[in-house]
Write an enzyme that holds these catalytic residues in place. Structure first.
Site, short mmCIF file in Angstrom:
data_model
loop_
_atom_site.label_atom_id
_atom_site.label_comp_id
_atom_site.label_asym_id
_atom_site.label_seq_id
_atom_site.Cartn_x
_atom_site.Cartn_y
_atom_site.Cartn_z
N SER A 94 0.85 -1.19 0.00
CA SER A 94 0.00 0.00 0.00
C SER A 94 0.88 1.24 0.00
O SER A 94 1.68 1.44 0.92
CB SER A 94 -0.91 0.00 1.23
OG SER A 94 -1.58 1.23 1.33
N ARG A 146 -0.07 4.09 0.57
CA ARG A 146 -0.47 4.92 1.72
C ARG A 146 -0.07 4.29 3.05
O ARG A 146 -0.35 4.83 4.10
CB ARG A 146 -1.99 5.11 1.73
CG ARG A 146 -2.49 6.09 0.70
CD ARG A 146 -4.02 6.06 0.66
NE ARG A 146 -4.52 4.75 0.22
CZ ARG A 146 -5.79 4.37 0.28
NH1 ARG A 146 -6.71 5.18 0.77
NH2 ARG A 146 -6.16 3.16 -0.15
N LYS A 173 -9.57 -5.61 -13.65
CA LYS A 173 -9.90 -5.09 -14.97
C LYS A 173 -9.83 -3.57 -14.94
O LYS A 173 -10.01 -3.00 -13.87
CB LYS A 173 -11.30 -5.55 -15.42
CG LYS A 173 -12.44 -5.33 -14.43
CD LYS A 173 -12.91 -3.98 -14.02
CE LYS A 173 -13.25 -2.96 -15.04
NZ LYS A 173 -13.89 -1.75 -14.38
N ASP A 208 -14.73 2.64 -17.92
CA ASP A 208 -14.37 1.83 -16.75
C ASP A 208 -15.52 0.88 -16.40
O ASP A 208 -15.31 -0.33 -16.32
CB ASP A 208 -13.97 2.71 -15.56
CG ASP A 208 -13.58 1.86 -14.36
OD1 ASP A 208 -12.41 1.47 -14.27
OD2 ASP A 208 -14.47 1.55 -13.54
P1 NAP Z 1 -9.17 3.17 -5.97
O1 NAP Z 1 -10.17 3.14 -4.87
O2 NAP Z 1 -8.70 4.47 -6.48
O3 NAP Z 1 -7.96 2.28 -5.48
C1 NAP Z 1 -6.81 2.04 -6.22
C2 NAP Z 1 -5.66 1.86 -5.24
O4 NAP Z 1 -4.49 1.57 -5.96
C3 NAP Z 1 -5.35 3.11 -4.43
O5 NAP Z 1 -6.17 3.20 -3.30
C4 NAP Z 1 -3.90 2.88 -4.07
O6 NAP Z 1 -3.87 1.98 -2.96
C5 NAP Z 1 -3.38 2.13 -5.27
N1 NAP Z 1 -2.69 3.06 -6.18
C6 NAP Z 1 -3.17 4.21 -6.68
N2 NAP Z 1 -2.25 4.80 -7.45
C7 NAP Z 1 -1.18 4.00 -7.44
C8 NAP Z 1 0.10 4.07 -8.04
N3 NAP Z 1 0.44 5.11 -8.83
N4 NAP Z 1 0.97 3.08 -7.80
C9 NAP Z 1 0.63 2.06 -7.02
N5 NAP Z 1 -0.58 1.94 -6.41
C10 NAP Z 1 -1.46 2.90 -6.63
O7 NAP Z 1 -9.71 2.38 -7.25
P2 NAP Z 1 -10.65 1.09 -7.28
O8 NAP Z 1 -12.07 1.50 -7.39
O9 NAP Z 1 -10.27 0.15 -6.20
O10 NAP Z 1 -10.25 0.53 -8.71
C11 NAP Z 1 -9.05 -0.17 -8.92
C12 NAP Z 1 -9.26 -1.07 -10.13
O11 NAP Z 1 -10.33 -1.98 -9.83
C13 NAP Z 1 -9.70 -0.29 -11.38
O12 NAP Z 1 -9.04 -0.80 -12.51
C14 NAP Z 1 -11.19 -0.53 -11.46
O13 NAP Z 1 -11.67 -0.53 -12.78
C15 NAP Z 1 -11.31 -1.92 -10.84
N6 NAP Z 1 -12.63 -2.19 -10.27
C16 NAP Z 1 -13.22 -1.29 -9.43
C17 NAP Z 1 -14.48 -1.54 -8.92
C18 NAP Z 1 -15.19 -0.60 -7.98
O14 NAP Z 1 -16.35 -0.86 -7.58
N7 NAP Z 1 -14.56 0.49 -7.54
C19 NAP Z 1 -15.16 -2.72 -9.27
C20 NAP Z 1 -14.51 -3.64 -10.08
C21 NAP Z 1 -13.25 -3.35 -10.58
P3 NAP Z 1 -2.79 2.19 -1.79
O15 NAP Z 1 -2.99 3.58 -1.32
O16 NAP Z 1 -3.14 1.16 -0.80
O17 NAP Z 1 -1.47 2.00 -2.46
#
Ligand code: NAP
Length: 312
Positions: A36, A38, A91, A169
């Site tokens: 993470s 963070r 994805k 997305d």
């Molecule tokens: P999110 O809440 O923004 O989380 C992504 C996490 O990735 C961040 O909290 C951070 O976690 C880490 N991160 C961000 N920038 C980074 C970087 N530059 N380098 C390394 N780690 C980084 O996004 P999310 O909604 O979970 O979506 C993530 C993926 O899952 C996307 O591709 C999305 O399409 C997919 N997805 C999302 C959902 C949904 O309901 N949100 C559903 C299905 C699939 P840390 O702070 O812990 O590092």
């Protein structure tokens, strides 16, 4: 049999909502570490700021799930494969087609398992819809995938940046079902992409497809992130033999001629991890770039429209 020990990279929304609880309850996987940026931690397992720190400190962990935004996924997955890890990709599996091809080639060269997940495909009614179309043929299919971005991506600015996919997305989830259930390969014939004046990715998209199906079904998609009255995640289908069907609830339910034929709780991520366990046991990869190709093609042929600025 011993559980697969896995590290989760990126503890954002989807890791918190799905991956971590599903791994926790899994009979096949055990959370061994998290990465993470963070510095978040989970369930008392070691937490690292970077994958490199994880690989140095715990080289015995052979499996990672990469749940970051898509634009950084390729570099993180490449590093993992190069370090000899089996890799699960959230994805969309990469920001570009060539990045995905690179990961596939590297996984093959390193003899690692690579699983590009498409969670919507793991819904209970998707295979039933595929069977229906194979048996009955297809006259038309209309995808309607509309939701409120403020509800589903609160404050996630990455969705508006280059490589963030915008409304694709969620739209790519629909396309992952579409490419699974259609009897023949669909092509993007035209696309209308609507961009907020202050953002780099579309807030809405309308697509018209052609198909390799000689029956030439009418195929369209309508993706919109401006829906405020609740989400619509469905496909309206007319079969060649005159039936009307609706695949709805994001693929969890199917009705044919007004009668619900399949409806079951959505357990997408339980099925994802069960499938991943099977791939690991068989030492086989599962990478399908078809949904990503359709998004890329929509961007290649899309006509750009501009709408009001978007702010959270
Ligand atoms: P999110 O809440 O923004 O989380 C992504 C996490 O990735 C961040 O909290 C951070 O976690 C880490 N991160 C961000 N920038 C980074 C970087 N530059 N380098 C390394 N780690 C980084 O996004 P999310 O909604 O979970 O979506 C993530 C993926 O899952 C996307 O591709 C999305 O399409 C997919 N997805 C999302 C959902 C949904 O309901 N949100 C559903 C299905 C699939 P840390 O702070 O812990 O590092």
């Amino acid at each position: 049999m011993a559980k697969h020990r896995i590290a989760v990279i990126g503890l954002g929304k989807i890791s918190q909502d799905q991956h971590l609880p599903v791994i926790d309850a899994s009979g096949e996987f055990e959370l061994a570490a998290v990465v993470s940026t963070r510095g978040l931690s989970q369930g008392g397992v070691p937490s690292f700021r970077t994958p490199a720190e994880l690989y140095r400190a715990m080289p015995e962990i052979g499996i990672v799930a990469v749940n970051t935004p898509p634009d950084v996924r390729h570099a993180i997955a490449r590093e993992a494969l190069a370090a000899g890890k089996d890799v699960l990709l959230e994805k969309p599996p990469a920001a570009t087609l060539t990045e995905l091809a690179d990961l596939e080639a590297l996984a093959e060269a390193k003899k690692r398992v690579l699983f590009a997940t498409w969670h919507s495909r793991f819904n209970p009614a998707v295979e039933a819809a595929r069977t229906l179309l194979a048996e009955a043929g297809l006259r038309s299919l209309r995808i309607e995938w509309r939701e409120n971005v403020k509800k589903w991506h609160p404050g996630q600015d990455w969705v508006w940046e280059p490589g963030g996919f915008g409304v694709f997305d969620p739209g790519i989830n629909a396309l992952s079902i579409f490419t699974r259930i259609l009897p023949a390969i669909p092509f993007v014939r035209s696309a209308e992409l609507t961009y907020p004046s202050n953002r780099q990715t579309p807030i809405a998209a309308k697509l018209v497809f052609a198909s390799a199906d000689p029956a030439a079904p009418a195929l369209t998609a309508d993706f919109d992130w401006r829906e405020t009255g609740g989400e619509t995640w469905h496909m309206l289908i007319e079969t060649a033999d005159g039936r009307s069907a609706r695949l709805f609830k994001g693929g969890a339910a199917l009705e044919v001629d007004g009668r619900v034929t399949v409806e079951a709780p959505s357990e997408e991520y339980q099925h994802i991890y069960r499938h991943f366990a099977g791939l690991l046991d068989a030492r086989r990869s599962d990478v399908d770039g078809a949904p990503l190709r359709l998004v890329a093609d929509a961007m290649l042929v899309g006509r750009r429209l501009t709408t009001d600025a978007f702010d959270w």
